[in-house]
Design a protein around this motif. Sequence first.
Motif, mmCIF file in Angstrom:
data_model
loop_
_atom_site.group_PDB
_atom_site.id
_atom_site.type_symbol
_atom_site.label_atom_id
_atom_site.label_comp_id
_atom_site.label_asym_id
_atom_site.label_seq_id
_atom_site.Cartn_x
_atom_site.Cartn_y
_atom_site.Cartn_z
ATOM 1 N N SER A 13 0.833 -1.216 0.000
ATOM 2 C CA SER A 13 0.000 0.000 0.000
ATOM 3 C C SER A 13 0.861 1.258 0.000
ATOM 4 O O SER A 13 0.664 2.173 0.802
ATOM 5 C CB SER A 13 -0.951 0.000 1.211
ATOM 6 N N VAL A 14 1.829 1.280 -0.906
ATOM 7 C CA VAL A 14 2.670 2.457 -1.072
ATOM 8 C C VAL A 14 2.189 3.208 -2.313
ATOM 9 O O VAL A 14 1.790 2.587 -3.305
ATOM 10 C CB VAL A 14 4.162 2.062 -1.195
ATOM 11 N N ILE A 15 2.213 4.523 -2.268
ATOM 12 C CA ILE A 15 1.687 5.338 -3.369
ATOM 13 C C ILE A 15 2.816 5.688 -4.325
ATOM 14 O O ILE A 15 3.667 6.528 -4.039
ATOM 15 C CB ILE A 15 1.028 6.622 -2.847
ATOM 16 N N THR A 16 2.849 5.002 -5.473
ATOM 17 C CA THR A 16 3.837 5.281 -6.510
ATOM 18 C C THR A 16 3.118 5.397 -7.840
ATOM 19 O O THR A 16 1.946 5.040 -7.962
ATOM 20 C CB THR A 16 4.890 4.155 -6.616
ATOM 21 N N GLY A 106 4.648 9.388 -3.991
ATOM 22 C CA GLY A 106 5.439 9.800 -5.145
ATOM 23 C C GLY A 106 6.931 9.668 -4.980
ATOM 24 O O GLY A 106 7.695 10.096 -5.852
ATOM 25 N N SER A 107 7.391 9.079 -3.888
ATOM 26 C CA SER A 107 8.829 8.949 -3.654
ATOM 27 C C SER A 107 9.447 7.885 -4.557
ATOM 28 O O SER A 107 8.763 6.996 -5.069
ATOM 29 C CB SER A 107 9.102 8.584 -2.190
ATOM 30 N N SER A 108 10.764 7.962 -4.713
ATOM 31 C CA SER A 108 11.501 6.989 -5.508
ATOM 32 C C SER A 108 11.764 5.727 -4.688
ATOM 33 O O SER A 108 12.370 5.792 -3.609
ATOM 34 C CB SER A 108 12.835 7.590 -5.962
ATOM 35 N N LEU A 109 11.284 4.593 -5.188
ATOM 36 C CA LEU A 109 11.537 3.328 -4.509
ATOM 37 C C LEU A 109 13.025 3.072 -4.368
ATOM 38 O O LEU A 109 13.520 2.723 -3.292
ATOM 39 C CB LEU A 109 10.891 2.176 -5.292
ATOM 40 N N SER A 110 13.752 3.241 -5.479
ATOM 41 C CA SER A 110 15.178 2.928 -5.481
ATOM 42 C C SER A 110 15.959 3.783 -4.497
ATOM 43 O O SER A 110 16.920 3.320 -3.876
ATOM 44 C CB SER A 110 15.772 3.080 -6.889
ATOM 45 N N LYS A 111 15.561 5.037 -4.343
ATOM 46 C CA LYS A 111 16.265 5.920 -3.406
ATOM 47 C C LYS A 111 16.209 5.354 -1.994
ATOM 48 O O LYS A 111 17.225 5.286 -1.290
ATOM 49 C CB LYS A 111 15.647 7.314 -3.442
ATOM 50 N N TYR A 112 15.027 4.933 -1.566
ATOM 51 C CA TYR A 112 14.859 4.394 -0.215
ATOM 52 C C TYR A 112 15.519 3.018 -0.082
ATOM 53 O O TYR A 112 16.118 2.702 0.955
ATOM 54 C CB TYR A 112 13.379 4.314 0.144
ATOM 55 N N ILE A 113 15.393 2.200 -1.119
ATOM 56 C CA ILE A 113 16.020 0.869 -1.074
ATOM 57 C C ILE A 113 17.537 0.994 -1.025
ATOM 58 O O ILE A 113 18.215 0.311 -0.233
ATOM 59 C CB ILE A 113 15.590 0.030 -2.296
ATOM 60 N N ASN A 114 18.100 1.883 -1.852
ATOM 61 C CA ASN A 114 19.556 2.050 -1.888
ATOM 62 C C ASN A 114 20.099 2.551 -0.554
ATOM 63 O O ASN A 114 21.167 2.109 -0.100
ATOM 64 C CB ASN A 114 19.953 3.001 -3.017
ATOM 65 N N SER A 115 19.385 3.466 0.087
ATOM 66 C CA SER A 115 19.820 3.957 1.402
ATOM 67 C C SER A 115 19.819 2.822 2.418
ATOM 68 O O SER A 115 20.737 2.704 3.242
ATOM 69 C CB SER A 115 18.894 5.085 1.885
ATOM 70 N N PHE A 116 18.787 1.965 2.335
ATOM 71 C CA PHE A 116 18.713 0.817 3.246
ATOM 72 C C PHE A 116 19.880 -0.140 3.009
ATOM 73 O O PHE A 116 20.501 -0.632 3.967
ATOM 74 C CB PHE A 116 17.379 0.098 3.052
ATOM 75 N N LEU A 117 20.188 -0.400 1.741
ATOM 76 C CA LEU A 117 21.306 -1.295 1.417
ATOM 77 C C LEU A 117 22.628 -0.710 1.908
ATOM 78 O O LEU A 117 23.469 -1.422 2.480
ATOM 79 C CB LEU A 117 21.362 -1.543 -0.092
ATOM 80 N N ASP A 118 22.822 0.580 1.667
ATOM 81 C CA ASP A 118 24.061 1.234 2.117
ATOM 82 C C ASP A 118 24.263 1.040 3.619
ATOM 83 O O ASP A 118 25.366 0.745 4.086
ATOM 84 C CB ASP A 118 24.018 2.734 1.799
ATOM 85 N N GLU A 119 23.194 1.202 4.387
ATOM 86 C CA GLU A 119 23.278 1.080 5.842
ATOM 87 C C GLU A 119 23.544 -0.350 6.287
ATOM 88 O O GLU A 119 24.287 -0.585 7.250
ATOM 89 C CB GLU A 119 21.974 1.574 6.480
ATOM 90 N N ASN A 120 22.968 -1.311 5.592
ATOM 91 C CA ASN A 120 23.065 -2.703 6.028
ATOM 92 C C ASN A 120 24.288 -3.437 5.498
ATOM 93 O O ASN A 120 24.646 -4.493 6.028
ATOM 94 C CB ASN A 120 21.793 -3.463 5.629
#
Length: 310
Positions: A13-16, A106-120
Amino acid sequence: MKNQSIFIITRYSVITGGVQIGVGRSADEVKRILFSKERLDCRFALFSKIMAPSLISQKPCNANLHFVILTSDELPVEHREKLDAQLVEIEKKSSFKCTVIPMPAGSSLSKYINSFLDENLVGKINHAYATVRMDDDDGIASSYCARLCGYLERGIVGFPISFAYGFEGMFDEATEKFSNIRHWYKPKIALGLAFTNKYSNGKYLYPDKNIYSLGNHTRIDIKHPVIIDALAPAFIRTVSLHNDSGAFRYHDSLPKAQQGDIDFNEFPFLKCDLPAEVREDGSFIVAKAASSDAAQYKAEVKLLRAKIKN
């Protein structure tokens, strides 16, 4: 610590801009539909009865397992609490570490996913990993992560991996059972589509950090050569009243699953009654190879015959 990781990433239920229900509708109308109690109750039922058990059923593998949910930062509190409770249950009963990432519309999926990957992945050296696309109403076979981990262990990185063969079935929320289950062979299907990469000392071997960075799954082979793995059924795709990915016009033209076709050790969460009919062509191989394209042509011929008859 294992030197491979698998990140299963799900939109809940994410708005993209890519959601089918958003086509031709205003932002307010999309929110009204997306967050309606009827729809959210249905989505959670599918998630808790199909996807969550399929994650819990995963066989041991030599990889750190992560389940990442991207959801709207406007998801009603009641439903967010139900989601969080279900994720706690998944962590208790499996090897998955679960994370929820709230996102503005309207946020970028990849932006949030990439930040999560960078942290983990920070601090890891020569670490092979895979990111995986999954919808919140579908399930994967219990050997899925082990099969994917096998590619990581062999050093196969920089490739999308399409587990192209599985099942599609109609789910009844009242009985919590599947019916009309069909074989489905669909290379590059989004369900279970993975991308392998490697991280070391703050650098990624390939610039595309996650599977969503590769764009439209139907054209993914334009950007990278794709590995097609259809050795065994890898998924169950759900047909229900609240699918976000559009219509299932060709479902009834796919080959029927019959008794003996489904290994319930691979799909222990799948409740269904399979027919004991004799398949017309007498060949399981032919049924397995039947693609959704062939089903489409069959459905269109059937429609034309009906028009001619009338």
